[in-house]
Design an enzyme around this catalytic site. Structure first.
Site, PDB file in Angstrom:
ATOM      1  N   VAL A   6       0.188  20.652  -3.018  1.00  0.00           N
ATOM      2  CA  VAL A   6      -0.865  19.704  -3.403  1.00  0.00           C
ATOM      3  C   VAL A   6      -1.482  18.999  -2.188  1.00  0.00           C
ATOM      4  O   VAL A   6      -2.584  18.456  -2.267  1.00  0.00           O
ATOM      5  CB  VAL A   6      -0.308  18.701  -4.448  1.00  0.00           C
ATOM      6  N   TYR A  27       7.633   7.080   3.839  1.00  0.00           N
ATOM      7  CA  TYR A  27       7.587   7.095   2.372  1.00  0.00           C
ATOM      8  C   TYR A  27       6.861   5.847   1.858  1.00  0.00           C
ATOM      9  O   TYR A  27       5.900   5.933   1.095  1.00  0.00           O
ATOM     10  CB  TYR A  27       9.014   7.141   1.850  1.00  0.00           C
ATOM     11  N   LYS A  36       2.113  13.339   3.994  1.00  0.00           N
ATOM     12  CA  LYS A  36       0.942  14.105   3.548  1.00  0.00           C
ATOM     13  C   LYS A  36       0.827  14.157   2.023  1.00  0.00           C
ATOM     14  O   LYS A  36      -0.267  14.054   1.476  1.00  0.00           O
ATOM     15  CB  LYS A  36       0.993  15.530   4.123  1.00  0.00           C
ATOM     16  N   GLY A  87      -9.519  13.778  -6.455  1.00  0.00           N
ATOM     17  CA  GLY A  87     -10.744  14.583  -6.463  1.00  0.00           C
ATOM     18  C   GLY A  87     -10.775  15.525  -7.661  1.00  0.00           C
ATOM     19  O   GLY A  87     -11.809  15.683  -8.325  1.00  0.00           O
TER      20      GLY A  87
END
Ligand code: UDP
Length: 320
Positions: free
Chosen positions: A59, A147, A93, A104
Site C-alpha cells: 500500500v 511509529y 512509509k 486518494g
C-alpha cells in the site's frame, strides 16, 4: 447490492479479524497485504468464499483496485516495538505514503475510510488516563518515533482529506489489544509471555514491571471499530479496555493461567517504554454506545488455547 470493503493489512492480526467481521456482515471483502508481517494462514479459511479476494500489494506504493469500493479500513502497519525497530522505514512509509494512497483511492471511489491510529500518539503520557483531547508526549527521534510520528502524520493527512476533499473519514486510536493470530515472535508482552510459557522458558519482564497497560480483547475492539465506521463522527476515538494492570501482575496472570513452573526474570526496560497507559473511553461510550465486554480472564484463556493449538514449529522463536 453488497457493499465492498478494502482492508489493508488484511492478513495481519487485526486486519484478518476485520475480514471475518465484514464477511459476517454480508459484505464483499478485499484484503490487501504485502505480507512483511502479515501471514496468509490468518485468512486461508476465507479463500473458498466467493465474497473474499486477496491482493498481494504494498500500500506504500501505488495501489490499484478495480470496481466499486464503499469502505476502506487502513490497517497495514507493523505494530509492535520489535517490528518497527527492525523495519523503521517501512513503518514510516506505510502510515505516511500508504495513508496518502488510501485517501486518494477513497476520494476516487467515494468510499468512506477508517484509519487505524494508536495510543502511541500519546507517547509516554503525562495525562492519565488519556482522553482524545490530550496532544501527547512523543520523542520524535527515539526508537518508537518512526511509529508514533507516522501515525500522527496519518491523523493529520486524514483530517486534511476530510476538510479539503470532503472524504468521509474515521480515526480510531487503538490501545493494547490481544487475541488469536498475534505472532508469537512479535515481541509484545502477551505473545512473549505465552510463548515463553509454552516453550518452558522464564518469563521476561522489562524494567521492574511497574509500568501499566490496559489490554483489550480483539472481539471487543473489532466491535468498537465497526460501530465507529458506521457512525458519523470524524474526530479520533479511543477504543480500548480501561482495566489497567502492571506488567508484573500481567506476567503473574500468565503464569497462573498456563501453569508454567518457570519464574519471572527481569530485563532492561526498553528506551521510551511508556510508564502508564489507560484509555479514557467516555467518547466511545457516548458516541458509539460501546464498551468492552470480555474480561482478561476469559480473553486470555481463549488466546492461550489458540497458541496451544498451533503446530510446534510455530511456537519456536524465529524471525519474520
Ligand atoms: N514487556 C515485557 N516483556 C516482554 C515484552 C514486553 O515486560 O517480553 C513489556 C514492555 O516493556 C511494555 C509492556 O510489556 O512495558 C507492553 O509491551 P508491548 O510490546 O506489548 O506493547 P507497548 O509497549 O507498545 O504497549
Amino acid at each position: 447490492m453488497k457493499k465492498t470493503v478494502l482492508i489493508t493489512g488484511g492478513a495481519g492480526f487485526l486486519g484478518s479479524h476485520l475480514c471475518d467481521r465484514f464477511i459476517k456482515e454480508g459484505m464483499k471483502v478485499i484484503a490487501m497485504d504485502n505480507l512483511i508481517t502479515g501471514d496468509m494462514r490468518n485468512i486461508e479459511h476465507l479463500f473458498k468464499l466467493p465474497d473474499f479476494e486477496f491482493y498481494h500489494q504494498d500500500v506504500s506504493k501505488y495501489i490499484h483496485v478495480p470496481g466499486q469500493i464503499d469502505y476502506i479500513m487502513h490497517f497495514a502497519s507493523p505494530a509492535s516495538p520489535i517490528d518497527y525497530l527492525k523495519i523503521p522505514i517501512q513503518t514510516l512509509k506505510v502510515s505516511s505514503l500508504g495513508t496518502h494512497n488510501v485517501l486518494g483511492l477513497a476520494r476516487a471511489k467515494k468510499a468512506r475510510v477508517l484509519v487505524a491510529s494508536t495510543s502511541e500518539v500519546y507517547g509516554d503520557p503525562n495525562v492519565h488516563p488519556q482522553p482524545e483531547e490530550y496532544w501527547g508526549h512523543v520523542n520524535t527521534v527515539g526508537p518508537r518515533g518512526c511509529y508514533d510520528e507516522a501515525k500522527r502524520f496519518m491523523e493529520a493527512i486524514t483530517m486534511a482529506y476530510n476538510q479539503v476533499h470532503g472524504v468521509e473519514t474515521r480515526i480510531v486510536r487503538i490501545f493494547n489489544t490481544y487475541g488469536s493470530r498475534m505472532r508469537l515472535n512479535d515481541g509484545r508482552a502477551l505473545p512473549a509471555f505465552m510463548g515463553q510459557a509454552l516453550r518452558g522458558e522464564d518469563i521476561t519482564v522489562f524494567g521492574d514491571g511497574s509500568q501499566t497497560r490496559s489490554f483489550c480483547y480483539v472481539d471487543d475492539l473489532v466491535e468498537g471499530i465497526f460501530r465507529l465506521l458506521m457512525s458519523d463522527y470524524h474526530l479520533p476515538v479511543n477504543i480500548g479496555n480501561p482495566t489497567e494492570i502492571t506488567i508484573k501482575q500481567f506476567a503473574e496472570e500468565v503464569i497462573k493461567l498456563t501453569g508454567t513452573t518457570q519464574k519471572i526474570i527481569y530485563k532492561d526496560l526498553p528506551k521510551d517504554d511508556p510508564k502508564q497507559r489507560r484509555p479514557d473511553i467516555t467518547k466511545a461510550k457516548q458516541i458509539l454506545n460501546w464498551e468492552p465486554k470480555i474480561g482478561r480472564e476469559e480473553g486470555m484463556k481463549i488466546t492461550y488455547n489458540y497458541f496451544k493449538s498451533l503446530p510446534n514449529d510455530t511456537i519456536k522463536p524465529k524471525d519474520f
